[in-house]
Design an enzyme around this catalytic site. Structure first.
Site, PDB file in Angstrom:
ATOM      1  CG  ASN A   1      -1.835   1.122   1.345  1.00  0.00           C
ATOM      2  OD1 ASN A   1      -1.746   2.069   0.566  1.00  0.00           O
ATOM      3  ND2 ASN A   1      -2.741   1.071   2.306  1.00  0.00           N
TER       4      ASN A   1
ATOM      5  CG  HIS B   1     -12.411   4.116   2.972  1.00  0.00           C
ATOM      6  ND1 HIS B   1     -13.084   5.176   3.559  1.00  0.00           N
ATOM      7  CD2 HIS B   1     -11.101   4.335   3.200  1.00  0.00           C
ATOM      8  CE1 HIS B   1     -12.212   5.989   4.121  1.00  0.00           C
ATOM      9  NE2 HIS B   1     -10.999   5.511   3.911  1.00  0.00           N
TER      10      HIS B   1
ATOM     11  NE  ARG C   1      -9.188  13.004   3.600  1.00  0.00           N
ATOM     12  CZ  ARG C   1      -9.201  11.703   3.348  1.00  0.00           C
ATOM     13  NH1 ARG C   1     -10.216  11.156   2.723  1.00  0.00           N
ATOM     14  NH2 ARG C   1      -8.199  10.937   3.701  1.00  0.00           N
TER      15      ARG C   1
ATOM     16  NE  ARG D   1      -6.001   1.955  -0.293  1.00  0.00           N
ATOM     17  CZ  ARG D   1      -5.962   3.105   0.376  1.00  0.00           C
ATOM     18  NH1 ARG D   1      -4.837   3.489   0.952  1.00  0.00           N
ATOM     19  NH2 ARG D   1      -7.029   3.857   0.462  1.00  0.00           N
TER      20      ARG D   1
ATOM     21  CD  GLU E   1      -8.735  -0.584   4.138  1.00  0.00           C
ATOM     22  OE1 GLU E   1      -8.267  -0.205   5.229  1.00  0.00           O
ATOM     23  OE2 GLU E   1      -8.988   0.190   3.208  1.00  0.00           O
TER      24      GLU E   1
END
Ligand code: AMP
Length: 403
Positions: free
Chosen positions: A12, A185, A246, A96, A389
């Site tokens: 990743n 996601h 965010r 990823r 993940e």
């Protein structure tokens, strides 16, 4: 690939970091996990844990110039444990990749054409795709003979109906610039929705789940019978829930206002909404542990930030309940969702009429296992389902190279 090749290395690659896990697909065992941080700085840090060897975490500090050097350092750490990239047991490398656009809705073996298409998507994922591409190129150079698979964050959301994916703006402009809701996601939403069905003893096709992935980045999704029908992130990972740094949903006119009235540049507005908003913008902290600590001390700014975070979460639970019609489960996951009991309690508080409730003592249990936190009488199961993940990327990668 040889018959004994049962290991997958998951990479990743972020803009200044590389997270990795080497997983044995026979039983999902982690053989090694690690993280390279602050790539490109003098103070780069590599933390490597050789789980198979039962060894302790090894940490090294010192300048790591770029992703190429970072992956070489990772390869050296793995080799030191007899798990080098040259091992015949390595079946594939799973990467990823954040943005797959409209084209990539499945895990994909990477060739030149695929890499070109991921490059073409850089304008819609300027922070993420370039780092993913660098990681892929570096890994390809190290093991050109090995299948490298891209697993896309956007893929799980490709099943959204057009009316959920399209923004209500001029169609020609939207299409010319590929502006639509892609969602992110996705690997986590896919994994957690499936695990939630398993927790209920059902097949994913039988259940409707609202997944709340609450980490530093946060997103919600509505999953009907195993297929995503709506999600809160959009063209970019900025839309939707209040996140660590965010803003999530905001009147788009705020951006014109900041430009015209506050005289901010586009990059400054981008920085404001992506890095200086959300919890950190509201109260100066983006870690939910710190925010809860401050609330316990009576800090009003922290309390307001928490309330804004929860209010947005509730709005999405309500919206996705309406989208799904029947909700079987609400699943909390990721750093905040798995660990912050007060967030789960507050998000579901007052939703008894919608069949949702949290049992205080079940909610207080700490565990790495998927678990129910709703009382028996509740119509909707509320669950904590730890995400994974890396395992999902490894499984998708392994399935593809063995297909
Ligand atoms: P993630 O992006 O999934 O790694 O989540 C990171 C975030 O999870 C952190 O910024 C914290 O806000 C939150 N977090 C992690 N551990 C805890 C905890 N024990 N209690 C509350 N929040 C936590």
């Amino acid at each position: 690939m040889t018959a004994t090749a049962t290991r997958v290395l998951v990479l990743n690659s972020g803009s200044s970091s590389v997270k990795y896990q080497l997983i044995d697909m026979n039983d999902g065992t982690r053989l090694a996990v690690g993280l390279v941080e602050r790539i490109g700085e003098q103070t780069s840090r590599l933390a490597h844990t050789p789980l198979a060897a039962g060894g302790d975490k090894r940490e090294t500090e010192g300048a790591i110039a770029d992703h190429d050097a970072a992956l070489k350092a990772v390869a050296a750490e793995l080799a030191a444990d007899g798990l080098g990239l040259d091992s015949p047991q390595l079946a594939a490398i799973g990467h990823r990749v954040v943005h797959g656009g409209l084209k990539f809705t499945e895990p994909t073996v990477i060739d030149d054409a695929v890499l070109k298409e991921i490059e073409r998507l850089v304008p819609v994922a300027p922070l993420h795709n370039p780092a993913n591409i660098t990681g892929i190129r570096t890994a390809q150079a190290m093991r050109p003979d090995l299948p490298q698979v891209a697993v896309f964050d956007t893929a799980f959301h490709a099943t959204m109906p057009e009316y959920a994916a399209r923004y209500a703006i001029d169609v020609e402009t939207a299409d010319a610039h590929r502006i639509r809701r892609y969602g992110f996601h996705g690997t986590s939403h896919a994994y957690v929705s499936r695990k939630t069905a398993a927790l209920l003893g059902k097949d994913p096709s039988e259940v409707n789940v609202i997944v709340l992935h609450l980490g530093n980045g946060a997103s919600a999704s509505a999953v009907a019978g195993g297929r995503c029908v709506d999600t809160s992130m959009g063209l970019t990972p900025l839309e939707g829930l209040v996140m660590g740094t965010r803003s999530g949903d905001i009147d788009p006119a705020v951006t014109f206002h900041l430009k015209r009235v506050a005289g901010m540049s586009t990059d400054e507005i981008d920085g404001l909404l992506n890095k200086k908003s959300g919890l950190i913008g509201l109260c100066g902290d983006n870690d939910m542990r710190e925010i809860r600590r401050r609330i316990d001390e009576g800090d009003e700014r922290a309390e307001l930030a928490f309330d804004i975070y929860i209010h947005r979460l509730k709005k999405y639970i309500g919206a996705y309940s309406a989208v799904l019609g029947r909700v079987d489960a609400v699943a909390f996951t990721a750093g905040v969702g798995e660990n912050a009991a007060p967030v789960r309690e507050a998000a579901v508080a007052g939703l008894e009429e919608m069949g949702m409730a949290v049992d205080a003592s079940l909610n207080a249990v700490r565990s790495d296992e998927p678990r129910l936190i709703s009382p028996e009488y509740a119509r909707v199961a509320v669950a904590v389902v730890p995400t994974d993940e890396e395992l999902e990327i490894a499984q998708q990668t392994y399935a593809l190279v063995n297909a």
